[in-house]
Design an enzyme around this catalytic site. Structure first.
Site, mmCIF file in Angstrom:
data_model
loop_
_atom_site.group_PDB
_atom_site.id
_atom_site.type_symbol
_atom_site.label_atom_id
_atom_site.label_comp_id
_atom_site.label_asym_id
_atom_site.label_seq_id
_atom_site.Cartn_x
_atom_site.Cartn_y
_atom_site.Cartn_z
ATOM 1 N N ILE A 122 33.711 10.374 25.039
ATOM 2 C CA ILE A 122 33.773 9.972 26.439
ATOM 3 C C ILE A 122 35.239 10.000 26.858
ATOM 4 O O ILE A 122 36.138 9.893 26.021
ATOM 5 C CB ILE A 122 33.128 8.587 26.694
ATOM 6 C CG1 ILE A 122 33.729 7.503 25.787
ATOM 7 C CG2 ILE A 122 31.626 8.649 26.505
ATOM 8 C CD1 ILE A 122 33.144 6.119 26.018
ATOM 9 N N ASP A 123 35.482 10.167 28.149
ATOM 10 C CA ASP A 123 36.839 10.332 28.653
ATOM 11 C C ASP A 123 37.688 9.086 28.407
ATOM 12 O O ASP A 123 37.168 7.973 28.243
ATOM 13 C CB ASP A 123 36.816 10.632 30.157
ATOM 14 C CG ASP A 123 36.098 11.924 30.478
ATOM 15 O OD1 ASP A 123 36.105 12.831 29.620
ATOM 16 O OD2 ASP A 123 35.527 12.026 31.574
ATOM 17 N N MET A 124 38.989 9.273 28.448
ATOM 18 C CA MET A 124 39.942 8.198 28.197
ATOM 19 C C MET A 124 39.669 6.978 29.072
ATOM 20 O O MET A 124 39.712 5.838 28.604
ATOM 21 C CB MET A 124 41.372 8.699 28.425
ATOM 22 C CG MET A 124 42.448 7.649 28.220
ATOM 23 S SD MET A 124 44.128 8.289 28.397
ATOM 24 C CE MET A 124 44.213 8.533 30.177
#
Length: 307
Positions: free
Chosen positions: A137-139
């Site tokens: 999942i994105d930062m």
């Protein structure tokens, strides 16, 4: 060294690198390109280039070298663990934490923390030992993230991911008033044709991407929604909701430019709330629920007061 032989009948005329990416979704495209370049991919016993197009009677043999020790240092970083056993680990990832080391982020990542916590017991897919990561999942996205402690668990769960049998439910706040109570976006996602750092709806070179959404609460200028992923493409929810003219609140890539409406907000308001899998050893269905982070709850409270 692991050897695999793959059938190609349904992929005649397809590039070898694209064929391998479709058949072996647990391997990254960059790693497949590396295997081809290092002549670990043979067609009819001979090495080929990445642009080789499959023929009607081609036999593809793939050699996957033993995993190497990574250049990743274990770091004693606290983890919010939702579940752990000898096969898997489910982590509630905080906002601002990068999942895997990359250019500009070689320390402080989730993998650095996992290396310390698991003491060497993580899966070794994609040619490097112990990364353990099945999906990312994105930062700036928070919430449930699945980690594997051994290769067998990784392969089984990667297959579940490929078959779309893993339940992934996200909560988000988007700009605007979403009129429909429920909806589905079925639009392929690929690299943006101009800005290579972005993804976009790409009918020519994209992969099928399906997002189901449901309105949970409306606040006039913002809407609180739940999204269920049928597929899992990079930036999928962010791209799909932006395509409906309802980009995610705080999204600095796909949302409106300018000052954020909530002070201190960094990145998109997106949380991986529910993760459901069939356990790789027992086959039993298990579901994990990551509570909304404090910043998300605070924004909801402010919106409820205003409305």
């Amino acid at each position: 060294m692991e050897n695999r032989t793959l059938q190609t009948e349904e992929f005649v005329g397809e590039r070898i690198d694209k064929f391998l990416s479709c058949r072996l979704e647990e391997l990254s495209r960059s790693y497949i390109q590396k295997l081809i370049k290092e002549e670990h991919v043979l067609v009819n016993g001979k090495p080929v280039k990445a642009n080789y197009k499959l023929g009607t009677k081609d036999e593809v043999c793939l050699e996957i070298p033993e995993a190497k020790e990574p250049d990743i240092l274990p770091e004693d970083i606290p983890l919010d663990i939702l579940y752990e056993d000898q096969d898997i680990l489910v982590v509630n990832k905080p906002k601002g934490m990068v999942v895997h080391p990359a250019a500009g982020h070689y320390s402080g990542t989730l993998v650095n923390a996992l290396m310390f916590h698991c003491k060497g017991s993580l899966s070794g897919i994609n040619g490097v030992m112990r990364p353990g990561i099945v999906h990312r999942i994105d930062m700036d996205t928070t919430g449930s993230l699945l980690v594997c402690k051994n290769d067998e668990a990784h392969r089984i769960l990667a297959d579940q991911l490929k078959e779309h049998s893993i339940r992934r439910e996200y909560h988000a706040i988007v700009y605007g008033n979403v009129k429909e109570d429920t909806g589905t976006v079925d639009a392929p996602i690929g690299r943006h044709p101009v800005d290579r750092k972005k993804m976009s709806i790409n009918y020519k070179n994209g992969k099928r991407a399906v997002t189901h959404y449901e309105v949970l609460e409306r606040f006039g200028t913002f809407t609180y929604i739940r999204c269920r992923l049928e597929t899992g493409r990079t930036h999928q929810i962010r791209v799909h909701m932006a395509s409906l003219h309802h980009p995610l609140l705080g999204d600095e890539v796909y949302g409106p430019s300018g000052k954020q409406p909530f002070s201190g907000l960094k990145g998109q308001v997106l949380h991986a709330k529910i993760l459901g899998i069939h356990h790789p050893s027992t086959g039993a269905y298990m579901e994990f629920d990551a509570p909304l982070p404090e910043y998300f709850v605070n924004i909801l409270q402010k919106l409820r007061k205003k409305s």
